[in-house]
Design a protein around this motif. Structure first.
Motif, PDB file in Angstrom:
ATOM      1  N   ALA A  52       0.897  -1.376   0.145  1.00 14.20           N
ATOM      2  CA  ALA A  52       0.063   0.110  -0.101  1.00 14.20           C
ATOM      3  C   ALA A  52       0.945   1.216   0.039  1.00 14.20           C
ATOM      4  O   ALA A  52       0.578   2.235  -0.550  1.00 14.20           O
ATOM      5  N   ALA A  53       1.839   1.132   0.867  1.00 16.43           N
ATOM      6  CA  ALA A  53       2.871   2.475   0.711  1.00 16.43           C
ATOM      7  C   ALA A  53       3.752   2.493  -0.411  1.00 16.43           C
ATOM      8  O   ALA A  53       3.631   3.791  -0.978  1.00 16.43           O
ATOM      9  N   LEU A  54       3.863   1.415  -1.022  1.00 11.87           N
ATOM     10  CA  LEU A  54       4.616   1.618  -2.432  1.00 11.87           C
ATOM     11  C   LEU A  54       3.761   2.184  -3.482  1.00 11.87           C
ATOM     12  O   LEU A  54       3.863   2.980  -4.153  1.00 11.87           O
ATOM     13  N   LEU A  55       2.319   1.670  -3.423  1.00 12.30           N
ATOM     14  CA  LEU A  55       1.478   2.145  -4.358  1.00 12.30           C
ATOM     15  C   LEU A  55       1.227   3.555  -4.023  1.00 12.30           C
ATOM     16  O   LEU A  55       0.935   4.297  -4.890  1.00 12.30           O
ATOM     17  N   VAL A  56       1.014   4.031  -2.930  1.00 16.24           N
ATOM     18  CA  VAL A  56       0.787   5.543  -2.729  1.00 16.24           C
ATOM     19  C   VAL A  56       2.018   6.351  -3.380  1.00 16.24           C
ATOM     20  O   VAL A  56       1.898   7.469  -3.585  1.00 16.24           O
ATOM     21  N   ILE A  57       3.233   6.014  -2.916  1.00 16.87           N
ATOM     22  CA  ILE A  57       4.229   6.626  -3.373  1.00 16.87           C
ATOM     23  C   ILE A  57       4.246   6.591  -4.845  1.00 16.87           C
ATOM     24  O   ILE A  57       4.426   7.784  -5.522  1.00 16.87           O
ATOM     25  N   VAL A  58       3.979   5.514  -5.546  1.00 15.22           N
ATOM     26  CA  VAL A  58       4.032   5.415  -6.949  1.00 15.22           C
ATOM     27  C   VAL A  58       2.956   6.454  -7.353  1.00 15.22           C
ATOM     28  O   VAL A  58       3.037   7.187  -8.432  1.00 15.22           O
ATOM     29  N   GLY A  59       1.728   6.357  -6.894  1.00 11.64           N
ATOM     30  CA  GLY A  59       0.480   7.161  -7.361  1.00 11.64           C
ATOM     31  C   GLY A  59       0.985   8.601  -7.117  1.00 11.64           C
ATOM     32  O   GLY A  59       0.522   9.453  -8.260  1.00 11.64           O
TER      33      GLY A  59
END
Length: 497
Positions: free
Chosen positions: A21-28
């Protein structure tokens, strides 16, 4: 607190989901902020280009005006050089400015006002230069002093100033917004990195804790295994002694049962021999129709007694067969087994050759793998085991297709080897996969003679060799019997002594 495998899985899954989730937030957020930065950058480029085009147009127009005034004052043709150069560049600058203004609010109106004012100014420049060249300098100066060109130039300066100020404002706003986006990206990346570090740290802690517990469990298991082999050997010896006692008891019981059974069978034969003359006599004599006792005696002598004796003889024969089967299993179980080197391929090929004539009658073939190993086991037991399995494959062949039997082997971990005997016969129903190994139990249609002791005998022999036998089968498609044996049965024999 100990960490179980399920707890480790749940904890690791939760941490991985949090990290994902953190990675997706960072990427998004990175993609969104990157797009915003790109938009701000494009805005900066557009404002810069518009500002540069405005200044180029204004500077070129001022150069043309300067050249015109110098020529009017001095009548020196050298002042016409900057004027002519500016005149050549003005049209391209005007078109570029007009194109860039089209993307701005009210750009068309501003562009039209600039074009109108510039046309007035250019007409004034051209007319004054033309008059001065023809010698009418006074008229040219009067045209300059009429302020027509000055008014147009003032209007152009005001328009140019407005465009430049708007471009400067847009540049400042875009730069500030880019700074905000960069700051937001920094904080998002920092927070996301902290979350990922926490996830990695939590996962590492869980794995390390679980690994420590596994190491401790292995240490305890290792200490337990030190005495495990000794306990297994003791238990195996106890089971072997118990099995020997059961076999001895079965032998005694069946042996004692045979004595009364033999007497019953003997007296049945005498009774059958005694009934024959009585039946012959009764069949020759005439019985009065009203003599009920004579009629009953005649019926008993000619029908009831022979039928009863037949049932007795059939039952005693069946019981004799069952007792003989139990005695056979008991004797085989009590027979000393002797380990010797056996080349499985040669031994199994000999067993296959022994029934080749029966297989040929069914238009069948037997395939024996040529890579089977050499093992140390009891030859007589193996001959009986695989001979029985091959006989069953022939006995229960499917008449609708040619018989196919395949014998193959597989090495297992430890001191083990598996030998598979597969056929395409009638097959065994799923409910009967274990029952077929029980004594006096048979599977499927009872169209073949037998007492139901063959596979029970096979299982006894296999277990005496320290192995086991199982079956996988599908009704109507065939069966595969897997015999698992010790590659060196001397270890098994040693644990029994």
């Amino acid at each position: 607190m100990p960490i179980s495998s399920s707890t480790l899985v749940r904890t690791t899954a939760a941490l991985m989901l949090a990290g994902l989730a953190a990675l997706l937030v960072i990427v998004g957020m990175s993609l969104w902020l990157g797009n915003r930065s790109q938009d701000h950058f494009n805005e900066v480029l557009a404002a810069r280009d518009l500002r540069a085009a405005t200044l180029d147009f204004r500077t070129t127009l001022q150069d043309a005006e300067t050249g015109q005034r110098g020529y009017l004052l001095t009548q020196d043709d050298s002042y016409l050089a900057p004027y002519n150069e500016a005149r050549q560049e003005l049209e391209s600058h005007r078109q570029r400015l007009t194109t860039l203004l089209q993307s701005r609010p009210n750009g068309d109106a501003i562009s039209a006002a600039i074009n109108d004012a510039a046309a007035v100014k250019l007409d004034e420049l051209e007319e004054t230069v033309r008059l001065a060249r023809t010698g009418d300098r006074e008229t040219a100066l009067e045209l300059v002093q009429s302020d027509t060109g000055q008014t147009a130039m003032s209007e152009l300066r005001e328009l140019f100033t407005g465009i430049v100020e708007d471009a400067d404002r847009r540049l400042a706003e875009s730069v500030e917004q880019q700074r905000g986006s960069a700051s937001a990206l920094y904080w998002v990346s920092l927070i996301g990195a902290l979350v990922i570090i926490a996830v990695v740290g939590g996962s590492a802690w869980a794995v390390i804790s679980y690994t420590r517990e596994i190491t401790e469990a292995r240490r305890l298991l290792s200490s337990t295994n030190i005495t495990l082999e000794e306990r297994v050997s003791e238990r195996t010896a106890e089971l072997a002694r118990a099995n020997e006692e059961v076999q001895r008891f079965a032998y005694i019981v069946t042996h004692d049962l045979r004595a009364p059974l033999v007497n019953i069978m003997g007296f049945t034969s005498e009774l059958e021999a005694s009934i024959k003359p009585i039946r012959d006599y009764m069949e020759r004599g005439e019985v009065a129709g009203d003599d009920q006792l004579a009629n009953e005696a005649h019926l008993a002598a000619t029908e009831d007694l022979p039928e009863a004796v037949g049932f007795i003889r059939s039952s005693t024969r069946k019981m004799d067969g069952l007792i003989n089967a139990i005695l056979k299993i008991s004797r085989d179980g009590r027979r000393p087994i002797r380990a010797e080197s056996i080349a499985l391929t040669a031994m199994l090929q000999a067993s296959a050759d022994a029934i080749q004539h029966q297989v040929g009658e069914l238009d069948g073939v037997i395939e024996v793998a040529d890579d089977l190993p050499t093992i140390l086991s009891d030859r007589m037991s193996l001959d009986q085991i695989f001979g029985n399995l091959l006989d069953n494959a022939v006995k229960y062949a499917d008449a609708s297709r040619p018989l196919r039997i395949k014998i193959s082997g597989e090495k297992l971990i430890g001191n083990r080897i598996a030998i598979d005997v597969a056929d395409n016969g009638r097959g065994i129903a799923a409910d009967d996969h274990e029952r077929v190994f029980e004594l006096f139990r048979r599977s499927g249609e009872q169209s073949k003679p037998g007492e139901g002791i063959g596979l029970a005998h096979v299982r006894t022999l296999v277990r005496n060799l320290g192995g086991d036998i199982t079956v996988t089968s599908e009704l109507g498609k065939g069966s595969t019997f897997r015999v698992v044996l010790a590659r060196d049965m001397r270890r098994f024999i040693g644990s029994m002594q």
